[in-house]
Scaffold this motif. Sequence first.
Motif, PDB file in Angstrom:
ATOM      1  N   ARG A  46     -10.090   0.554  -3.824  1.00 42.77           N
ATOM      2  CA  ARG A  46     -10.169   2.027  -3.773  1.00 42.77           C
ATOM      3  C   ARG A  46     -11.575   2.539  -4.050  1.00 42.77           C
ATOM      4  NH1 ARG A  46      -6.340   5.311  -6.871  1.00 42.77           N
ATOM      5  NH2 ARG A  46      -7.103   6.890  -5.437  1.00 42.77           N
ATOM      6  N   GLU A  47     -12.358   1.804  -4.824  1.00 45.33           N
ATOM      7  CA  GLU A  47     -13.735   2.215  -5.098  1.00 45.33           C
ATOM      8  C   GLU A  47     -14.650   1.994  -3.902  1.00 45.33           C
ATOM      9  OE1 GLU A  47     -14.906   0.136  -8.614  1.00 45.33           O
ATOM     10  OE2 GLU A  47     -13.480   1.223  -9.869  1.00 45.33           O
ATOM     11  N   SER A  48     -14.304   1.047  -3.042  1.00 42.77           N
ATOM     12  CA  SER A  48     -15.189   0.717  -1.932  1.00 42.77           C
ATOM     13  C   SER A  48     -14.700   1.198  -0.568  1.00 42.77           C
ATOM     14  CB  SER A  48     -15.403  -0.801  -1.871  1.00 42.77           C
ATOM     15  OG  SER A  48     -14.175  -1.446  -1.594  1.00 42.77           O
ATOM     16  N   CYS A  49     -13.459   1.652  -0.462  1.00 43.49           N
ATOM     17  CA  CYS A  49     -12.900   2.078   0.827  1.00 43.49           C
ATOM     18  C   CYS A  49     -12.985   3.595   0.961  1.00 43.49           C
ATOM     19  CB  CYS A  49     -11.444   1.615   0.943  1.00 43.49           C
ATOM     20  SG  CYS A  49     -10.617   2.190   2.443  1.00 43.49           S
ATOM     21  N   LYS A  50     -13.707   4.049   1.958  1.00 45.47           N
ATOM     22  CA  LYS A  50     -13.891   5.479   2.144  1.00 45.47           C
ATOM     23  C   LYS A  50     -12.568   6.205   2.378  1.00 45.47           C
ATOM     24  CE  LYS A  50     -16.644   8.835   4.604  1.00 45.47           C
ATOM     25  NZ  LYS A  50     -17.756   9.052   5.506  1.00 45.47           N
ATOM     26  N   GLN A  51     -11.689   5.622   3.180  1.00 47.79           N
ATOM     27  CA  GLN A  51     -10.410   6.267   3.463  1.00 47.79           C
ATOM     28  C   GLN A  51      -9.546   6.380   2.201  1.00 47.79           C
ATOM     29  OE1 GLN A  51      -8.161   4.605   6.699  1.00 47.79           O
ATOM     30  NE2 GLN A  51      -6.382   5.872   6.284  1.00 47.79           N
ATOM     31  N   CYS A  52      -9.536   5.345   1.383  1.00 45.45           N
ATOM     32  CA  CYS A  52      -8.692   5.347   0.190  1.00 45.45           C
ATOM     33  C   CYS A  52      -9.246   6.243  -0.919  1.00 45.45           C
ATOM     34  CB  CYS A  52      -8.492   3.927  -0.325  1.00 45.45           C
ATOM     35  SG  CYS A  52      -7.445   2.931   0.770  1.00 45.45           S
ATOM     36  N   THR A  53     -10.551   6.516  -0.915  1.00 47.98           N
ATOM     37  CA  THR A  53     -11.116   7.382  -1.953  1.00 47.98           C
ATOM     38  C   THR A  53     -11.069   8.843  -1.578  1.00 47.98           C
ATOM     39  OG1 THR A  53     -13.346   7.127  -1.053  1.00 47.98           O
ATOM     40  CG2 THR A  53     -12.713   5.627  -2.819  1.00 47.98           C
ATOM     41  N   THR A  54     -10.877   9.145  -0.286  1.00 47.25           N
ATOM     42  CA  THR A  54     -10.971  10.546   0.131  1.00 47.25           C
ATOM     43  C   THR A  54      -9.672  11.176   0.615  1.00 47.25           C
ATOM     44  OG1 THR A  54     -11.623   9.890   2.366  1.00 47.25           O
ATOM     45  CG2 THR A  54     -13.399  10.303   0.777  1.00 47.25           C
ATOM     46  N   SER A  55      -8.694  10.388   1.001  1.00 48.26           N
ATOM     47  CA  SER A  55      -7.515  11.016   1.593  1.00 48.26           C
ATOM     48  C   SER A  55      -6.284  10.126   1.526  1.00 48.26           C
ATOM     49  CB  SER A  55      -7.791  11.346   3.065  1.00 48.26           C
ATOM     50  OG  SER A  55      -7.947  10.160   3.818  1.00 48.26           O
ATOM     51  N   LEU A  56      -5.169  10.751   1.782  1.00 42.71           N
ATOM     52  CA  LEU A  56      -3.916  10.035   2.007  1.00 42.71           C
ATOM     53  C   LEU A  56      -3.575  10.210   3.465  1.00 42.71           C
ATOM     54  CD1 LEU A  56      -1.824  11.041  -1.123  1.00 42.71           C
ATOM     55  CD2 LEU A  56      -2.826   8.817  -0.621  1.00 42.71           C
ATOM     56  N   PRO A  57      -2.995   9.302   4.154  1.00 42.31           N
ATOM     57  CA  PRO A  57      -2.544   8.022   3.633  1.00 42.31           C
ATOM     58  C   PRO A  57      -3.707   7.061   3.465  1.00 42.31           C
ATOM     59  CG  PRO A  57      -2.119   8.126   5.977  1.00 42.31           C
ATOM     60  CD  PRO A  57      -2.689   9.458   5.576  1.00 42.31           C
ATOM     61  N   TRP A  58      -3.524   6.133   2.572  1.00 40.04           N
ATOM     62  CA  TRP A  58      -4.510   5.096   2.373  1.00 40.04           C
ATOM     63  C   TRP A  58      -4.556   4.196   3.599  1.00 40.04           C
ATOM     64  CZ3 TRP A  58      -2.507   3.446  -3.092  1.00 40.04           C
ATOM     65  CH2 TRP A  58      -2.905   4.406  -4.025  1.00 40.04           C
ATOM     66  N   CYS A  59      -5.606   3.392   3.695  1.00 37.87           N
ATOM     67  CA  CYS A  59      -5.695   2.414   4.783  1.00 37.87           C
ATOM     68  C   CYS A  59      -4.605   1.354   4.603  1.00 37.87           C
ATOM     69  CB  CYS A  59      -7.083   1.774   4.814  1.00 37.87           C
ATOM     70  SG  CYS A  59      -7.384   0.561   3.506  1.00 37.87           S
ATOM     71  N   ILE A  60      -4.426   0.529   5.612  1.00 37.29           N
ATOM     72  CA  ILE A  60      -3.379  -0.503   5.573  1.00 37.29           C
ATOM     73  C   ILE A  60      -3.565  -1.433   4.378  1.00 37.29           C
ATOM     74  CG2 ILE A  60      -2.418  -2.509   6.783  1.00 37.29           C
ATOM     75  CD1 ILE A  60      -1.600   0.185   7.977  1.00 37.29           C
ATOM     76  N   ARG A  61      -4.788  -1.870   4.131  1.00 30.05           N
ATOM     77  CA  ARG A  61      -5.037  -2.780   3.007  1.00 30.05           C
ATOM     78  C   ARG A  61      -4.690  -2.104   1.682  1.00 30.05           C
ATOM     79  NH1 ARG A  61      -8.845  -7.334   2.641  1.00 30.05           N
ATOM     80  NH2 ARG A  61      -8.839  -7.939   0.476  1.00 30.05           N
ATOM     81  N   GLY A  62      -5.086  -0.852   1.517  1.00 31.14           N
ATOM     82  CA  GLY A  62      -4.769  -0.109   0.298  1.00 31.14           C
ATOM     83  C   GLY A  62      -3.270   0.065   0.118  1.00 31.14           C
ATOM     84  N   GLN A  63      -2.569   0.359   1.207  1.00 31.48           N
ATOM     85  CA  GLN A  63      -1.121   0.518   1.146  1.00 31.48           C
ATOM     86  C   GLN A  63      -0.444  -0.791   0.731  1.00 31.48           C
ATOM     87  OE1 GLN A  63       0.416   2.141   4.824  1.00 31.48           O
ATOM     88  NE2 GLN A  63      -1.214   3.651   4.902  1.00 31.48           N
ATOM     89  N   ARG A  64      -0.903  -1.897   1.296  1.00 31.25           N
ATOM     90  CA  ARG A  64      -0.289  -3.198   0.970  1.00 31.25           C
ATOM     91  C   ARG A  64      -0.574  -3.621  -0.465  1.00 31.25           C
ATOM     92  NH1 ARG A  64      -0.039  -7.080   6.187  1.00 31.25           N
ATOM     93  NH2 ARG A  64       1.257  -5.699   7.413  1.00 31.25           N
ATOM     94  N   LEU A  65      -1.794  -3.390  -0.932  1.00 33.13           N
ATOM     95  CA  LEU A  65      -2.103  -3.707  -2.324  1.00 33.13           C
ATOM     96  C   LEU A  65      -1.256  -2.862  -3.274  1.00 33.13           C
ATOM     97  CD1 LEU A  65      -5.983  -4.038  -2.185  1.00 33.13           C
ATOM     98  CD2 LEU A  65      -4.388  -5.822  -2.894  1.00 33.13           C
ATOM     99  N   PHE A  66      -1.130  -1.576  -2.975  1.00 28.83           N
ATOM    100  CA  PHE A  66      -0.328  -0.690  -3.811  1.00 28.83           C
ATOM    101  C   PHE A  66       1.140  -1.122  -3.798  1.00 28.83           C
ATOM    102  CE2 PHE A  66       2.322   3.097  -4.385  1.00 28.83           C
ATOM    103  CZ  PHE A  66       1.873   3.498  -5.636  1.00 28.83           C
ATOM    104  N   GLY A  67       1.673  -1.426  -2.613  1.00 31.44           N
ATOM    105  CA  GLY A  67       3.064  -1.856  -2.499  1.00 31.44           C
ATOM    106  C   GLY A  67       3.338  -3.127  -3.273  1.00 31.44           C
ATOM    107  N   ALA A  68       2.422  -4.085  -3.183  1.00 27.61           N
ATOM    108  CA  ALA A  68       2.599  -5.346  -3.909  1.00 27.61           C
ATOM    109  C   ALA A  68       2.518  -5.110  -5.418  1.00 27.61           C
ATOM    110  CB  ALA A  68       1.559  -6.365  -3.461  1.00 27.61           C
ATOM    111  N   ALA A  69       1.594  -4.258  -5.862  1.00 30.65           N
ATOM    112  CA  ALA A  69       1.475  -3.957  -7.293  1.00 30.65           C
ATOM    113  C   ALA A  69       2.740  -3.269  -7.803  1.00 30.65           C
ATOM    114  CB  ALA A  69       0.252  -3.089  -7.562  1.00 30.65           C
ATOM    115  N   MET A  70       3.311  -2.384  -7.025  1.00 31.79           N
ATOM    116  CA  MET A  70       4.549  -1.713  -7.425  1.00 31.79           C
ATOM    117  C   MET A  70       5.722  -2.686  -7.446  1.00 31.79           C
ATOM    118  SD  MET A  70       3.813   1.324  -8.294  1.00 31.79           S
ATOM    119  CE  MET A  70       2.376   0.523  -8.962  1.00 31.79           C
ATOM    120  N   ARG A  71       5.777  -3.582  -6.460  1.00 34.41           N
ATOM    121  CA  ARG A  71       6.853  -4.561  -6.407  1.00 34.41           C
ATOM    122  C   ARG A  71       6.825  -5.484  -7.627  1.00 34.41           C
ATOM    123  NH1 ARG A  71       6.656  -4.734  -1.212  1.00 34.41           N
ATOM    124  NH2 ARG A  71       4.922  -6.184  -1.045  1.00 34.41           N
ATOM    125  N   ILE A  72       5.639  -5.867  -8.035  1.00 30.19           N
ATOM    126  CA  ILE A  72       5.534  -6.800  -9.152  1.00 30.19           C
ATOM    127  C   ILE A  72       5.720  -6.097 -10.490  1.00 30.19           C
ATOM    128  CG2 ILE A  72       3.070  -6.809  -9.704  1.00 30.19           C
ATOM    129  CD1 ILE A  72       3.499  -9.983  -9.281  1.00 30.19           C
TER     130      ILE A  72
END
Length: 78
Positions: A46-72
Motif C-alpha cells: 500500500r505504501e508503494s502502489c499508487k492505486q492502493c494509496t489513492t483510491s478504492l478499489p485497490w489493485c488486484i495485488r492489494g485486494q488479494r493481500l487484503f483477502g488473504a490477511a482477512m482469511r488468516i
Amino acid sequence: MALDNAAAVDLGDRDVGAHGSVTRWFPRSCRPCGYTHLYAALQAHRESCKQCTTSLPWCIRGQRLFGAAMRISEPVRR
C-alpha cells in the motif's frame, strides 16, 4: 515444525508465471506466521502502489493481500 492440515489456512489460489507458462499455486500457512507476513506485505504494498494509496478499489495485488490477511485472521471454525 511441520505444517499439517489441522493448522494450515488456505490463502487462496494464485497464478504464477514459471518458465514461460502460467501455473496455479495454492499457498497455505499457520495463522501466526501468515498474519505477520501478510500484514507486513500489505502495508509495504500500500505504501508503494499508487492505486492502493489513492483510491478504492485497490489493485488486484492489494485486494488479494487484503483477502488473504482477512482469511488468516478469522477465528478457527470448529
